[in-house]
Enzyme design. Structure first.
Site, PDB file in Angstrom:
ATOM      1  N   GLU A  47      11.659   0.091  18.139  1.00 25.24           N
ATOM      2  CA  GLU A  47      11.647   1.589  17.690  1.00 25.24           C
ATOM      3  C   GLU A  47      11.640   2.336  19.065  1.00 25.24           C
ATOM      4  OE1 GLU A  47      12.523   1.643  14.424  1.00 25.24           O
ATOM      5  OE2 GLU A  47      12.957   3.745  15.034  1.00 25.24           O
ATOM      6  N   SER A  48      12.617   3.066  19.179  1.00 24.61           N
ATOM      7  CA  SER A  48      12.625   3.824  20.562  1.00 24.61           C
ATOM      8  C   SER A  48      11.641   4.887  20.824  1.00 24.61           C
ATOM      9  CB  SER A  48      14.127   4.186  20.956  1.00 24.61           C
ATOM     10  OG  SER A  48      14.539   5.289  19.732  1.00 24.61           O
ATOM     11  N   CYS A  78      19.749  -2.419  21.802  1.00 18.44           N
ATOM     12  CA  CYS A  78      19.500  -1.772  20.527  1.00 18.44           C
ATOM     13  C   CYS A  78      18.486  -0.602  21.020  1.00 18.44           C
ATOM     14  CB  CYS A  78      18.899  -2.626  19.714  1.00 18.44           C
ATOM     15  SG  CYS A  78      18.955  -1.891  17.855  1.00 18.44           S
ATOM     16  N   HIS A 171      21.855  -7.339  18.964  1.00 21.50           N
ATOM     17  CA  HIS A 171      20.569  -8.244  19.555  1.00 21.50           C
ATOM     18  C   HIS A 171      21.387  -9.749  19.668  1.00 21.50           C
ATOM     19  CE1 HIS A 171      17.027  -5.935  18.616  1.00 21.50           C
ATOM     20  NE2 HIS A 171      17.804  -5.350  17.830  1.00 21.50           N
ATOM     21  N   GLU A 173      19.735 -11.833  21.690  1.00 18.91           N
ATOM     22  CA  GLU A 173      18.826 -12.876  21.635  1.00 18.91           C
ATOM     23  C   GLU A 173      18.440 -13.319  20.574  1.00 18.91           C
ATOM     24  OE1 GLU A 173      18.556  -9.627  21.704  1.00 18.91           O
ATOM     25  OE2 GLU A 173      16.854  -9.026  20.649  1.00 18.91           O
TER      26      GLU A 173
HETATM   27  N1  GLN Z   1      16.548   2.021  14.918  1.00 16.66           N
HETATM   28  C1  GLN Z   1      15.883   2.022  16.112  1.00 16.66           C
HETATM   29  C2  GLN Z   1      15.526   3.097  17.041  1.00 16.66           C
HETATM   30  O1  GLN Z   1      16.069   4.105  16.745  1.00 16.66           O
HETATM   31  C3  GLN Z   1      16.547   0.963  16.889  1.00 16.66           C
HETATM   32  C4  GLN Z   1      16.498  -0.638  16.303  1.00 16.66           C
HETATM   33  C5  GLN Z   1      16.583  -1.780  17.075  1.00 16.66           C
HETATM   34  O2  GLN Z   1      15.880  -1.698  18.259  1.00 16.66           O
HETATM   35  N2  GLN Z   1      16.661  -2.939  16.372  1.00 16.66           N
HETATM   36  O3  GLN Z   1      14.885   3.080  17.881  1.00 16.66           O
END
Ligand code: GLN
Length: 212
Positions: A47-48, A78, A171, A173
């Site tokens: 989650e950023s 991501c 992803h 990985e």
């Molecule tokens: N939805 C996440 C975000 O906005 C990212 C999702 C992920 O890293 N798989 O930070």
């Protein structure tokens, strides 16, 4: 040669295992001193917004910017892609403004929250990349110095590179896909021991071609 994985939050262990699988020593990065002597760094998914807070709390912003600016390869997957973007749609503050792109978070909406697909990604060879998207971002603006590495069939951009910084929406990985990590490892080896002439004549020293 050692490659770090930012280990504050998110899909850390899968990156560590992927690095081990290709014979690279992984280093978990939680504190600025963990960055010492690294030849590359992976910023995982998660989650950023959480990453932004933890990066600030642990004083990692300046040292990671310095590592990136020294030329060490950085791979953001991501949420990791979101935090290397210079611009985040909707006005969130950038975390590591390295990549001249605008990203849109959660770009696929609820219907298509998560999905898997095969993508053409010529920089890692002819065989398509198995890509897993989980609440993934999309790149909606690509700046002039940024190379597009992969698109969805509808042409939306999901992987880019600007010099030493690679960012991908998906992803690898989680799909047993090691070629993107191999690409980063090749760039990291190059960074650790620059060889004269390898970047001459427009040839990419880290291009993996057909072999993998
Ligand atoms: N939805 C996440 C975000 O906005 C990212 C999702 C992920 O890293 N798989 O930070």
């Amino acid at each position: 040669m050692r490659i770090g994985v930012l280990a504050l939050h998110g899909a850390v262990i899968e990156h560590i295992r992927t690095l081990q699988a290709i014979g690279v020593e992984p280093v978990t990065v939680r504190l600025p001193e963990d960055l010492e002597g690294l030849s590359g760094l992976i910023l995982p998914g998660g989650e950023s917004t959480t990453m932004r807070k933890l990066v600030a709390r642990w004083g990692l912003r300046e040292p990671i910017m310095a590592l990136a600016e020294s030329g060490a390869p950085i791979l953001g997957t991501c949420a990791g892609m979101i935090i290397v973007a210079k611009e985040i749609a909707g006005g969130d503050e950038p975390v590591f403004p390295l990549l001249d792109v605008t990203v849109e978070r959660n770009a696929f909406g609820r219907q298509l929250d998560s999905f898997e697909t095969d993508l053409e990604m010529p920089i890692v060879g002819d065989r398509p990349v198995r890509a897993i998207f989980i609440r993934a971002p999309i790149i909606e603006r690509v700046g002039p110095g940024v190379e597009v590495l992969a698109r969805l069939p509808d042409q939306r951009v999901v992987a880019v590179r600007q010099r030493n910084v690679i960012a991908i929406s998906f992803h690898p990985e989680l799909a047993g896909e090691t070629r993107i990590h191999r690409l980063v490892a090749t760039m990291a080896a190059e960074f650790a021991e620059p060889r004269e002439g390898t970047t001459a004549a427009g040839t990419e020293p880290w291009s993996l071609g057909e072999a993998i």
